[in-house]
Scaffold this motif. Structure first.
Motif, PDB file in Angstrom:
ATOM      1  N   SER A 110       0.797  -1.238   0.000  1.00  0.00           N
ATOM      2  CA  SER A 110       0.000   0.000   0.000  1.00  0.00           C
ATOM      3  C   SER A 110       0.825   1.281   0.000  1.00  0.00           C
ATOM      4  CB  SER A 110      -0.923   0.022   1.220  1.00  0.00           C
ATOM      5  OG  SER A 110      -1.874  -1.015   1.138  1.00  0.00           O
ATOM      6  N   GLY A 111       2.160   1.181   0.132  1.00  0.00           N
ATOM      7  CA  GLY A 111       3.013   2.373   0.092  1.00  0.00           C
ATOM      8  C   GLY A 111       3.109   3.089   1.433  1.00  0.00           C
ATOM      9  N   GLN A 116       0.347   6.909   8.232  1.00  0.00           N
ATOM     10  CA  GLN A 116      -1.002   7.158   7.718  1.00  0.00           C
ATOM     11  C   GLN A 116      -1.969   6.012   8.047  1.00  0.00           C
ATOM     12  OE1 GLN A 116      -1.511   6.806   3.342  1.00  0.00           O
ATOM     13  NE2 GLN A 116       0.598   6.031   3.306  1.00  0.00           N
ATOM     14  N   TYR A 117      -1.431   4.849   8.464  1.00  0.00           N
ATOM     15  CA  TYR A 117      -2.296   3.690   8.746  1.00  0.00           C
ATOM     16  C   TYR A 117      -2.653   3.562  10.226  1.00  0.00           C
ATOM     17  CZ  TYR A 117      -0.522   2.693   4.089  1.00  0.00           C
ATOM     18  OH  TYR A 117      -0.181   2.795   2.765  1.00  0.00           O
ATOM     19  N   LYS A 126      -7.307   2.991   5.052  1.00  0.00           N
ATOM     20  CA  LYS A 126      -6.388   3.353   3.958  1.00  0.00           C
ATOM     21  C   LYS A 126      -5.565   2.155   3.480  1.00  0.00           C
ATOM     22  CE  LYS A 126      -5.935   8.117   5.455  1.00  0.00           C
ATOM     23  NZ  LYS A 126      -5.144   8.962   6.341  1.00  0.00           N
ATOM     24  N   VAL A 127      -5.662   1.023   4.201  1.00  0.00           N
ATOM     25  CA  VAL A 127      -4.884  -0.154   3.794  1.00  0.00           C
ATOM     26  C   VAL A 127      -5.544  -0.766   2.561  1.00  0.00           C
ATOM     27  CG1 VAL A 127      -4.002  -2.408   4.500  1.00  0.00           C
ATOM     28  CG2 VAL A 127      -4.260  -0.591   6.200  1.00  0.00           C
ATOM     29  N   LEU A 160       2.917   2.733  18.084  1.00  0.00           N
ATOM     30  CA  LEU A 160       1.605   2.582  17.449  1.00  0.00           C
ATOM     31  C   LEU A 160       1.237   1.127  17.237  1.00  0.00           C
ATOM     32  CD1 LEU A 160       1.339   5.301  14.619  1.00  0.00           C
ATOM     33  CD2 LEU A 160       0.334   5.314  16.902  1.00  0.00           C
ATOM     34  N   THR A 161      -0.040   0.807  17.525  1.00  0.00           N
ATOM     35  CA  THR A 161      -0.578  -0.512  17.209  1.00  0.00           C
ATOM     36  C   THR A 161      -1.371  -0.377  15.914  1.00  0.00           C
ATOM     37  OG1 THR A 161      -0.818  -1.009  19.556  1.00  0.00           O
ATOM     38  CG2 THR A 161      -2.056  -2.385  18.035  1.00  0.00           C
ATOM     39  N   PHE A 162      -0.975  -1.100  14.888  1.00  0.00           N
ATOM     40  CA  PHE A 162      -1.695  -1.107  13.614  1.00  0.00           C
ATOM     41  C   PHE A 162      -2.581  -2.347  13.579  1.00  0.00           C
ATOM     42  CE2 PHE A 162       2.201   1.212  13.076  1.00  0.00           C
ATOM     43  CZ  PHE A 162       1.860   2.308  12.296  1.00  0.00           C
TER      44      PHE A 162
END
Ligand SMILES: [Zn+2]
Length: 375
Positions: A110-111, A116-117, A126-127, A160-162
């Motif tokens: 996804s870049g 941003q995620y 956004k993923v 951060l937790t994604f």
């Protein structure tokens, strides 16, 4: 509304590593980036996996995963992934290597930038896609091989937790053989991470009865086998059970976690200390069990049943006893946490994703009480 999602194919037993070539083919990975760390390489586990892959498989090895994976390390691994034209990730290691591998797979699909995620800022939407990833755990604790999440320390200091269902690996290869050489302290710390996942996931108010059942089964196995695995690392039966406890813990925390993890993530940020996530969970768990007690009568009863404790047993005390038996520190002070660290711990714990699903909402004062009790 209950949303029940289980996506991973898991191969689980001694010898499961031999399934790696099939799973790479099934995921259409022809050149994996092996995401691992120097310690795993030094004890020969990277060579063991390469041996299973055979000489003809092209690979690229990134072995610089730090103890707590950082955004800088993710970017370095992703650069190698791109330069070496990899088309998937084979994450080999503990939670750090698997989490770093997941972050690389996200950037490949996804870049960037990674920030941003952030799910707390609506980033999960956004993923778009994630490069295929096969996870091979070498510890029994994090369960990242089947979980929807990963944790990264960002350049700006945030931990951060994604989270997204797309972050679940295409396959998990759970081979307890890979954990036989795990040192005693790591066995204890990672084991308490697994046990904490089972307990916190079960206690969250999210409605998911199948996940509750998985959590209690994981707890049943972990409670009966952690002492044995710590005492004798070559105890194959105990290692098998601890790995299952770990996998089940992560399958159940699709429900969310709680205040233990919120505070552990906050304390894991303290750069000068580089504290182990599992050890932190073990130390915070008794205070959180005391804090949550007024909301959890029936669930505590079920935890006592799963662990085989007496109906009148104090859960917080039972955890403190277990921590002492397996040689974990009795409190944060013994780990180097100081009075001056407390304000930051409270701030970051309150902002953590796991704090949102604690069974009893915790305010600033509540976190302060729990942290002071854990000193
Ligand atoms: Zn954890």
């Amino acid at each position: 509304m209950a949303t029940l999602t289980y996506l991973t194919t898991t191969h689980f037993d001694f010898g499961a590593v031999h399934r790696i070539p099939n799973e790479l083919a099934r995921a259409r990975i022809s050149k994996p980036l092996i995401a691992t760390d120097a310690g795993i390489r030094a004890v020969g586990l990277v060579d063991k996996v390469i041996g299973v892959l055979g000489k003809d498989v092209l690979i690229s090895i990134f072995d610089e995963t730090p103890g707590n994976p950082t955004e800088a390390a993710v970017l370095k691994a992703f650069e190698q992934y791109s330069c070496d034209r990899c088309d998937g990730v084979l994450a080999l290691g503990g939670g750090s290597s698997m989490d770093l591998g997941k972050a690389v797979a996200l950037l490949a699909g996804s870049g960037g930038p990674l920030a941003q995620y952030d799910p707390l800022a609506g980033g999960a939407k956004k993923v778009q896609s994630v490069a295929p990833l096969i996870a091979v755990p070498t510890t029994a604790g994090t369960g990242s091989e089947v979980s929807i999440g990963f944790v990264i320390i960002m350049d700006d200091g945030r931990k951060l937790t994604f989270a997204s269902p797309l972050f679940v690996p295409k396959a998990a290869i759970c081979d307890p053989e890979l954990t036989l050489g795990l040192p005693q302290m790591m066995t204890a710390a990672t084991g308490m991470d697994a046990i904490t996942h089972c307990i916190e996931a079960f206690l969250t108010p999210t409605i998911n009865p199948p996940a509750d059942g998985v959590a209690l089964d994981g707890l049943w196995r972990g409670w009966r086998n952690l002492r044995a695995a710590v005492k004798d690392g070559t105890d194959r039966a105990a290692r098998w059970q601890m790995m299952m406890c770990s996998t089940e813990g992560a399958m159940s925390f699709i429900k969310g976690l709680g205040a233990v993890h919120a505070m552990s993530h906050a304390a894991g940020r303290i750069e000068r200390l580089n504290l182990h996530h599992g050890t932190l969970n073990a130390v915070f768990l008794p205070a959180v069990l005391r804090f949550n007690a007024p909301e959890c009568d029936e669930k505590y009863e079920r935890i006592r049943q799963a662990t085989g404790l007496a109906p009148s047993a104090d859960l917080a005390e039972a955890i403190s006893d277990l921590n002492a038996d397996i040689g974990l520190p009795s409190g944060l002070s013994a780990m180097g946490v100081e009075e001056g660290d407390i304000p930051d711990l409270i701030t970051y714990a309150m902002k953590d994703l796991s704090a949102m699903t604690n069974p009893r909402p915790a305010l600033e004062d509540d976190f302060e009480v729990m942290i002071r009790e854990s000193l």
